[in-house]
Each structure stands twice: as C-alpha cells, then as structure tokens.
Design a protein around this motif. Sequence first.
Motif, short mmCIF file in Angstrom:
data_model
loop_
_atom_site.label_atom_id
_atom_site.label_comp_id
_atom_site.label_asym_id
_atom_site.label_seq_id
_atom_site.Cartn_x
_atom_site.Cartn_y
_atom_site.Cartn_z
N UNK A 128 0.83 -1.20 0.00
CA UNK A 128 0.00 0.00 0.00
C UNK A 128 0.87 1.26 0.00
N UNK A 129 1.95 1.24 0.77
CA UNK A 129 2.86 2.40 0.78
C UNK A 129 3.55 2.56 -0.57
N UNK A 130 3.93 1.45 -1.20
CA UNK A 130 4.55 1.52 -2.53
C UNK A 130 3.59 2.12 -3.55
N UNK A 131 2.32 1.69 -3.49
CA UNK A 131 1.33 2.24 -4.41
C UNK A 131 1.10 3.73 -4.16
N UNK A 132 1.03 4.12 -2.90
CA UNK A 132 0.85 5.54 -2.57
C UNK A 132 2.02 6.36 -3.11
N UNK A 133 3.23 5.82 -3.00
CA UNK A 133 4.40 6.53 -3.52
C UNK A 133 4.34 6.66 -5.04
N UNK A 134 3.99 5.58 -5.70
CA UNK A 134 3.89 5.62 -7.17
C UNK A 134 2.82 6.61 -7.62
N UNK A 135 1.71 6.64 -6.92
CA UNK A 135 0.63 7.57 -7.29
C UNK A 135 1.04 9.01 -7.04
N UNK A 136 1.86 9.23 -6.01
CA UNK A 136 2.28 10.60 -5.73
C UNK A 136 3.30 11.10 -6.75
N UNK A 137 3.87 10.21 -7.52
CA UNK A 137 4.86 10.59 -8.52
C UNK A 137 4.26 10.85 -9.90
#
Length: 176
Positions: A128-137
């Motif tokens: 979930x944290x990886x997805x949040x990071x990717x979406x923030x980029x």
Amino acid sequence: MTNPYQAQQPHDVYGQPPVQHQPAEWPPTAAGIAPSAPPAAPSRKPLIVAAAALAVLLLAVGGYGLYDRFIREDTGVAACKAMREGKKADGSAKGGGDDKLTEAEYRQARRVFEDSRHDDIREHGTALMDLAWQMSQIPNGQEMGALAFMGPMTMHMSGLQTACANQGVIVTLNTE
C-alpha cells in the motif's frame, strides 16, 4: 712367548673402539637433569568464566526476544491503531490539504510496515505504501494514470484492513 690367540677387542667396521654403555637411571638425575614435577591440575577458572559469559549472553538474547515478542507493541499493529484514529501510519497527525508524499515520509511509513512481525500486515502495508508513492509521482495533468492503480490499491487496502482485524484492530477507511 705371547699367545697368538689372545682375545682381541671388538671394534666396528670403521676402526673405532666400541662405546661402553652404562645402565642409566630413570628418570635421569645425572648431569643436572632433575626429575620433573607431576603436571599441575588444570585450572577451572577459564571454564567458569566462559560458562558465566555464555549464561549472560543467553539471558540477554532471551530477554530481548521476550521484550520484542511480548512486551513491545508490533509496529504494524501500532500503524493499524494510528490509521483507526485517523492518523498517518507512523502515528503523526495528518496534514490538511493535498500534501504530496515526500521520499522521507514514504520510507518512514514503509519501514513501519516492514518491521512488523505479522506477515499479512507487512505484505499489504508495504504494498500500500509503494502504491501511494507511485501515485504521488504521477505528473500534474496526467492524473488519469492513477486509474491503473485502483485495482491493486483496493486489494491491498482490504487486505490491510483484514490483517489489522486479525490483530484485534478494526480500521475503517471511510473519510466521512
């Protein structure tokens, strides 16, 4: 007249006279050689010190294991409780507005889930944290690309809710 059959002294092939051997005393005491003392009994002090050091080491490892397993709260469960209370995964208050996730915040939040003892919390939380990071980029103006993350995001959010519930923490992600 001399006896021609007189006994001749034995000698070796090199013409040297034979060496006369005398019976030796055992243990030899002649020529300054003194009998050695019986060996001393080995000291038990190094063995006692090694056993004490091993006991201290085992107590320290056992104490840390007890603390880590039963006393200290699991970081993943603590993150579940923080999310239940409307805070960030690391327990800090959520900022208002559209805060973009920084790399330091991402790494800190991911580490919270990575350090969990519970496999399911670790798996879904880090994903979930990886997805949040990717979406923030995602660059500005290309927000429609976030739709590609909706399937995995939904799967890991519900997986994390279930993992938290397995540890007795009910997380509702409704932001009414």
